[in-house]
Motif scaffolding. Structure first.
Motif, short mmCIF file in Angstrom:
data_model
loop_
_atom_site.label_atom_id
_atom_site.label_comp_id
_atom_site.label_asym_id
_atom_site.label_seq_id
_atom_site.Cartn_x
_atom_site.Cartn_y
_atom_site.Cartn_z
N ALA A 252 -7.58 -12.22 -38.48
CA ALA A 252 -7.34 -13.00 -37.27
C ALA A 252 -7.34 -14.47 -37.67
O ALA A 252 -7.82 -14.83 -38.74
N SER A 253 -6.78 -15.30 -36.83
CA SER A 253 -6.84 -16.73 -37.09
C SER A 253 -6.68 -17.49 -35.79
O SER A 253 -6.27 -16.93 -34.77
N THR A 254 -7.02 -18.77 -35.85
CA THR A 254 -6.84 -19.62 -34.66
C THR A 254 -5.53 -20.40 -34.73
O THR A 254 -5.34 -21.34 -33.97
N SER A 255 -4.64 -19.98 -35.61
CA SER A 255 -3.38 -20.73 -35.76
C SER A 255 -2.67 -20.91 -34.44
O SER A 255 -2.09 -21.96 -34.19
N LYS A 256 -2.70 -19.89 -33.61
CA LYS A 256 -2.05 -20.00 -32.30
C LYS A 256 -3.08 -20.04 -31.18
O LYS A 256 -2.80 -19.70 -30.04
N ILE A 257 -4.29 -20.44 -31.54
CA ILE A 257 -5.33 -20.69 -30.53
C ILE A 257 -5.61 -22.20 -30.50
O ILE A 257 -5.62 -22.82 -29.45
N THR A 258 -5.80 -22.78 -31.71
CA THR A 258 -5.97 -24.24 -31.78
C THR A 258 -4.72 -24.84 -32.43
O THR A 258 -3.74 -25.08 -31.76
N PHE A 259 -4.78 -25.04 -33.77
CA PHE A 259 -3.65 -25.67 -34.46
C PHE A 259 -3.12 -24.78 -35.58
O PHE A 259 -3.90 -24.32 -36.43
N PRO A 260 -1.81 -24.57 -35.64
CA PRO A 260 -1.24 -23.73 -36.70
C PRO A 260 -1.53 -24.27 -38.11
O PRO A 260 -1.76 -23.50 -39.03
N GLY A 261 -1.51 -25.58 -38.26
CA GLY A 261 -1.75 -26.12 -39.59
C GLY A 261 -3.22 -26.24 -39.93
O GLY A 261 -3.59 -26.26 -41.09
N SER A 262 -4.06 -26.32 -38.93
CA SER A 262 -5.45 -26.69 -39.16
C SER A 262 -6.40 -25.80 -38.39
O SER A 262 -7.40 -26.26 -37.83
N GLY A 263 -6.11 -24.54 -38.38
CA GLY A 263 -6.99 -23.58 -37.73
C GLY A 263 -7.97 -23.00 -38.72
O GLY A 263 -8.21 -23.53 -39.79
N VAL A 264 -8.53 -21.88 -38.32
CA VAL A 264 -9.51 -21.17 -39.13
C VAL A 264 -9.08 -19.71 -39.18
O VAL A 264 -8.74 -19.14 -38.14
N ALA A 265 -9.09 -19.13 -40.37
CA ALA A 265 -8.69 -17.73 -40.52
C ALA A 265 -9.89 -16.88 -40.92
O ALA A 265 -10.84 -17.38 -41.52
N ALA A 266 -9.83 -15.60 -40.61
CA ALA A 266 -10.94 -14.71 -40.92
C ALA A 266 -10.43 -13.34 -41.34
O ALA A 266 -9.34 -12.92 -40.94
N VAL A 267 -11.22 -12.69 -42.17
CA VAL A 267 -10.95 -11.28 -42.49
C VAL A 267 -12.21 -10.49 -42.20
O VAL A 267 -13.33 -10.95 -42.46
N ALA A 268 -12.04 -9.31 -41.64
CA ALA A 268 -13.17 -8.43 -41.36
C ALA A 268 -12.91 -7.08 -41.99
O ALA A 268 -11.77 -6.65 -42.13
N ALA A 269 -13.98 -6.44 -42.40
CA ALA A 269 -13.89 -5.13 -43.04
C ALA A 269 -15.30 -4.55 -43.14
O ALA A 269 -16.26 -5.19 -42.70
N SER A 270 -15.42 -3.37 -43.71
CA SER A 270 -16.74 -2.78 -43.91
C SER A 270 -17.59 -3.72 -44.76
O SER A 270 -17.05 -4.50 -45.56
N LYS A 271 -18.90 -3.64 -44.63
CA LYS A 271 -19.78 -4.49 -45.44
C LYS A 271 -19.50 -4.30 -46.93
O LYS A 271 -19.47 -5.26 -47.70
N GLU A 272 -19.26 -3.07 -47.31
CA GLU A 272 -18.99 -2.78 -48.72
C GLU A 272 -17.72 -3.51 -49.18
O GLU A 272 -17.69 -4.10 -50.26
N ASN A 273 -16.69 -3.44 -48.38
CA ASN A 273 -15.45 -4.16 -48.69
C ASN A 273 -15.68 -5.67 -48.74
O ASN A 273 -15.18 -6.36 -49.63
N ILE A 274 -16.41 -6.18 -47.76
CA ILE A 274 -16.67 -7.63 -47.68
C ILE A 274 -17.45 -8.08 -48.92
O ILE A 274 -17.13 -9.11 -49.52
N ASP A 275 -18.44 -7.31 -49.32
CA ASP A 275 -19.20 -7.67 -50.52
C ASP A 275 -18.29 -7.70 -51.74
O ASP A 275 -18.40 -8.59 -52.59
N PHE A 276 -17.41 -6.74 -51.81
CA PHE A 276 -16.45 -6.67 -52.93
C PHE A 276 -15.53 -7.90 -52.91
O PHE A 276 -15.31 -8.55 -53.94
N ILE A 277 -15.01 -8.21 -51.74
CA ILE A 277 -14.11 -9.38 -51.62
C ILE A 277 -14.86 -10.66 -51.98
O ILE A 277 -14.34 -11.52 -52.70
N ASN A 278 -16.09 -10.77 -51.48
CA ASN A 278 -16.88 -11.98 -51.78
C ASN A 278 -17.11 -12.16 -53.27
O ASN A 278 -17.10 -13.28 -53.78
N SER A 279 -17.32 -11.05 -53.97
CA SER A 279 -17.57 -11.16 -55.41
C SER A 279 -16.34 -11.71 -56.12
O SER A 279 -16.44 -12.43 -57.11
N GLN A 280 -15.16 -11.38 -55.61
CA GLN A 280 -13.94 -11.92 -56.19
C GLN A 280 -13.69 -13.35 -55.72
O GLN A 280 -13.19 -14.20 -56.46
#
Lengths: 422, 422
Positions: A252-280
């Motif tokens: 998800a992102s706020t590109s079309k909630i606030t500003f397309p160039g200066s929003g905030v993006a997020a990724v969500a997944a299982s904790k196990e996946n998130i831990d794996f992504i964070n390590s990378q």
């Protein structure tokens, strides 16, 4: 008026000549209207201007850790805010930079070089890697695959999501199919919201690739145009219940909630996946722009305020969508030469001409000063097999410009269609 | 006082016992001092707080294109500002997000999947890919290589840059060596600035890999501590003159000029390289955070103001560097058990103990509440072959804390060294 295919030659010729006349008149107006991309209008951008005032020199004295390195997975307060948008808990989310597309791209490139959490080897070491591309779909998803030689297999979108019979058959039998792109709410370009059944079947389906991943790009999660918007079943929950907790990445992102160039993006997944992504992730960055995350936290404060904010967007967007639909009905209804979606949210209307007409319609519209998304853009490799799909993006132009542009579009559709019959 | 190796047993024992006593006393103080990372101090962050006030709701009415999608390669005004820092023209620069590390990582990952501009095939399709790692060097560079199975070949840093005889020999004979990491000004951790000769030899040297790339991380380009700082020869110019215009990627960022979490990063290279990178970049993002770029443009206005700003950083940093050097001299000079660099800029002081002492010194310092960068961090795979290098990062703690921490460090060095002789 009657359908074109039932019209006699004289009437057809008459309709054609009138369209031709209108087309030539439009050309003389030297229009310059752009409906190519899903860009918010200046009026919409103004809704978020106060966000720029939330972080100032005077109110950051206690927040030096926000200004400094660290917090690779995002500001805790930003997780609190966005977890509700994504319907996950704070352990299942990473708050990133200004673009969810960037996060998706990164996940794909890391999958190719290193593999995902449940890969035996990097995707790039496989002989073939394939993705399912529901069509029509989002061109930027497809471009990532094209760039990295990931073969796309088109599957038609139905009324409530991709054709699941087809998807299930494909993934059950082909281990090289590693993923699927989904824009599950107000899909780009048709505005379709996936049904609960589709969500459950995606979560449960047997995949020959044990490291199959659903790229769940919930770009329009709160971009409703109506008061009783469709609801989307929580895909992570469905995956957990199906015992496939690591199957999905949700964006998800706020590109079309606030500003397309200066929003905030997020990724969500299982904790196990998130831990794996964070390590990378810690290999790649010392942290995201937490100051901009803090701006969003202070601007919205809570999820309800995001929903209230989106109603203001809807007040600007809805009349444009209504105008497009109204003109399409009034100009094309009786002829049987086009059909279109009437979405309850999102950024696009998808229109189908008769077969083999879309590129010529888009070419003519451009000649008359109306730029539409390129023909075939919503299909892998830019190839619309029936050359009929046109994506209409009414957000950026003013209401008057939308009216003018759709009028020209209808003229071009009539012109090209009548020529097919003459 | 005399060198430890010439000291008699009684004097050694006496020195050891005193150090032990000081160590035990330090432990009782329950210190919590961190000199592990090159983080600017809160005092330094305050220098840039006004940057947060440069973009407000009231002054963005004419800048809706900055708030919207687009300008994948950065805000033109930001290119104008940063081209002087990187000594290139606006066609040779891309302004990105908040982290140059991220740009480096991206270039490596794309090289692995797609190859660089002059590759016959993706680096990931080669049997082996190797990089030259000047040592001691920056741990985060090395971690990227480790993450992506790029073998690192250590080459010693000399007084004026990497040992070029060794570098030239390696790259001339091994086609699998695809690149070298360089922090050419105030190198991390030694603070060495590459000489003109080293720059020219890197630009000119014959490489067996035709797609060899220099990753020129000019992180401390303007981070001088003295009034007559060393100058670094322009690497892109040198490469052009050597007829290897596409050999170098040059990086800079404002992480240690404004805010580490919310700065602006840039990459510079030949126009051909930049065009190539941009073509890949548009697959991955619809644009960087241009609002934050605008903040930087408005805050600095011109390059001279960046230099003036850096003098304020130096006023805070210089006393800390001086204090470290002063204490090292006063506590260790006569014993012949450690040597250290005395940099004219950058963020670090590099200290060498006797062989096989560094990890024990770092362990003891931590026991006494002083956290230093981990032993071996400045070497590929975290392995310092002589276990002697300690990176000192004096920026974050206050001057008083620096004094205390270095005092403890010296105590630990004396303690471990005397034990070697006893």
């Amino acid at each position: 008026m009657s359908e074109l295919k039932q019209m006699n030659h004289a009437n057809l010729q008459n309709l054609h000549d009138k369209a031709k006349e209108a087309f030539e008149a439009a050309k003389k107006e030297n229009l310059s209207l752009n409906m190519a991309r899903g860009k918010p209008s200046p009026e919409q951008l103004k809704l978020s201007l106060e966000l720029l005032n939330t972080v100032t020199a005077d109110n950051m004295d206690d927040h030096f850790s926000v200004l400094n390195y660290g917090m690779v997975d995002g500001l805790p307060e930003a997780k609190e805010l966005f977890k509700e948008l994504l319907e996950v808990n704070t352990e299942e989310i990473i708050i990133g930079g200004n673009a969810s597309l960037n996060i998706m791209h990164d996940l794909i490139s890391k999958a190719l070089i290193k593999g995902v959490i449940d890969s035996d080897r990097p995707w790039g070491k496989e002989d073939h890697v394939k993705f399912i591309a529901p069509v029509p779909g989002y061109d930027r998803h497809f471009t990532i695959c094209e760039q990295y030689d990931i073969e796309m297999i088109s599957v038609d979108m139905l009324e409530d999501g991709p054709d699941m019979d087809k998807v299930e058959e494909l993934v059950r039998n082909d281990a090289s199919i590693k993923g699927i792109w989904c824009v599950p709410k107000y899909s780009n370009p048709e505005g379709i919201t996936y049904s609960d059944e589709v969500v459950d079947r995606l979560a449960k389906m047997e995949t020959k690739a044990k490291d199959f991943k659903i790229f769940w790009d919930n770009a329009y999660a709160v971009h409703d145009l109506t008061d009783n918007p469709p609801t989307l079943k929580n895909m992570l929950e469905a995956c957990k219940q199906a015992d496939n907790p690591n199957r999905v990445f949700m964006f998800a992102s706020t590109s079309k909630i606030t500003f397309p160039g200066s929003g905030v993006a997020a990724v969500a997944a299982s904790k196990e996946n998130i831990d794996f992504i964070n390590s990378q992730l810690s290999v790649q960055t010392i942290g995201p722009d937490k100051v901009n995350q803090l701006r969003h936290v202070r601007f919205f404060q809570n999820y309800d305020n995001i929903l209230t904010h989106m109603k203001k967007h809807a007040e600007i967007m809805k009349p444009k969508f209504d105008k497009v639909i109204e003109i399409l009905h009034s100009k094309l209804d009786s002829y049987g030469i086009a059909s279109w979606t009437e979405p309850e949210g999102g950024y696009f209307i998808s229109l189908d001409t008769m077969d083999n007409c879309a590129s010529e319609v888009i070419r003519l519209a451009r000649e008359a000063g109306v730029t539409l998304t390129g023909a075939g853009a919503a299909f892998p490799y830019g190839q619309d097999p029936r050359d009929r799909n046109i994506r209409i993006a009414p957000s950026f132009p003013s209401l008057g410009e939308v009216e003018k542009a759709i009028d020209v579009l209808c003229t071009c559709i009539i012109l090209v269609s009548t020529e097919k019959f003459l």
